[in-house]
Scaffold this motif. Structure first.
Motif, short mmCIF file in Angstrom:
data_model
loop_
_atom_site.label_atom_id
_atom_site.label_comp_id
_atom_site.label_asym_id
_atom_site.label_seq_id
_atom_site.Cartn_x
_atom_site.Cartn_y
_atom_site.Cartn_z
N ASP A 4 -5.56 -24.44 -15.01
CA ASP A 4 -4.84 -23.88 -13.86
C ASP A 4 -5.84 -23.11 -12.97
O ASP A 4 -6.37 -22.08 -13.37
N LYS A 5 -6.08 -23.62 -11.78
CA LYS A 5 -7.06 -23.01 -10.88
C LYS A 5 -6.69 -21.57 -10.49
O LYS A 5 -7.56 -20.74 -10.29
N SER A 6 -5.39 -21.27 -10.42
CA SER A 6 -5.00 -19.90 -10.07
C SER A 6 -5.34 -18.94 -11.21
O SER A 6 -5.69 -17.79 -10.97
N TYR A 7 -5.26 -19.41 -12.45
CA TYR A 7 -5.64 -18.57 -13.60
C TYR A 7 -7.14 -18.28 -13.56
O TYR A 7 -7.56 -17.14 -13.77
N LEU A 8 -7.94 -19.30 -13.27
CA LEU A 8 -9.39 -19.11 -13.15
C LEU A 8 -9.72 -18.12 -12.03
O LEU A 8 -10.57 -17.25 -12.20
N ALA A 9 -9.04 -18.26 -10.90
CA ALA A 9 -9.28 -17.36 -9.78
C ALA A 9 -8.92 -15.92 -10.15
O ALA A 9 -9.64 -14.98 -9.79
N THR A 10 -7.83 -15.74 -10.89
CA THR A 10 -7.42 -14.41 -11.32
C THR A 10 -8.47 -13.79 -12.25
O THR A 10 -8.82 -12.62 -12.10
N LEU A 11 -8.99 -14.57 -13.19
CA LEU A 11 -10.04 -14.06 -14.08
C LEU A 11 -11.28 -13.64 -13.29
O LEU A 11 -11.87 -12.59 -13.56
N GLN A 12 -11.68 -14.46 -12.32
CA GLN A 12 -12.84 -14.12 -11.51
C GLN A 12 -12.61 -12.83 -10.72
O GLN A 12 -13.50 -11.99 -10.63
N GLU A 13 -11.44 -12.67 -10.15
CA GLU A 13 -11.13 -11.47 -9.38
C GLU A 13 -11.11 -10.23 -10.28
O GLU A 13 -11.61 -9.17 -9.89
#
Length: 126
Positions: free
Chosen positions: A101-110
């Motif tokens: 899930d790309k949104s999960y990856l983006a959340t981890l990065q943020e």
């Protein structure tokens, strides 16, 4: 509170103030590259951190389940970093499907980026 690390190779750079008298509690989310003689070599997760980012950590056998020794396994490592050594006190697998899930990856990065700017000793951004 643990500091989130998604780039295993950056631990020494990200926590320059860590020392034996001032260890940092970290949570590393990474992919197993290799396991040999009690040492896990972990690397960045594709799409989350640089592919060539690697770190070798010693893990007591009592903390390891068999699935953590397979190359490609996604792991969560809880540890203290003392400026020289990553001292692991917990290690468990993560279901890799959530990383699709790309949104999960983006959340981890943020989250990782925010923790770097708000970590103890740093000024709160204005």
């Amino acid at each position: 509170m643990s500091q989130l690390v998604i780039d295993p190779g950056s631990v020494s750079v990200a926590f320059r103030t860590a020392s034996v008298s001032n260890p940092k509690r970290i949570r590393i989310i990474a992919q197993v590259v290799d396991y040999s003689n009690g040492f896990l070599t972990i690397g960045g997760i594709p799409g989350l951190s640089p592919a060539n980012s690697q770190l070798q950590v010693k893990v007591d056998l009592i903390l390891l389940s068999h699935e953590l020794t397979y190359a490609g396994s996604i792991v969560n490592i809880e540890a203290f970093y003392d400026g020289d050594t990553v001292n692991v006190f917990d290690c468990f697998p993560i279901n890799g499907e959530c990383l699709l899930d790309k949104s999960y990856l983006a959340t981890l990065q943020e989250m990782a980026a925010l923790q770097q700017t708000w970590s103890p000793g740093n000024e709160v951004p204005k």
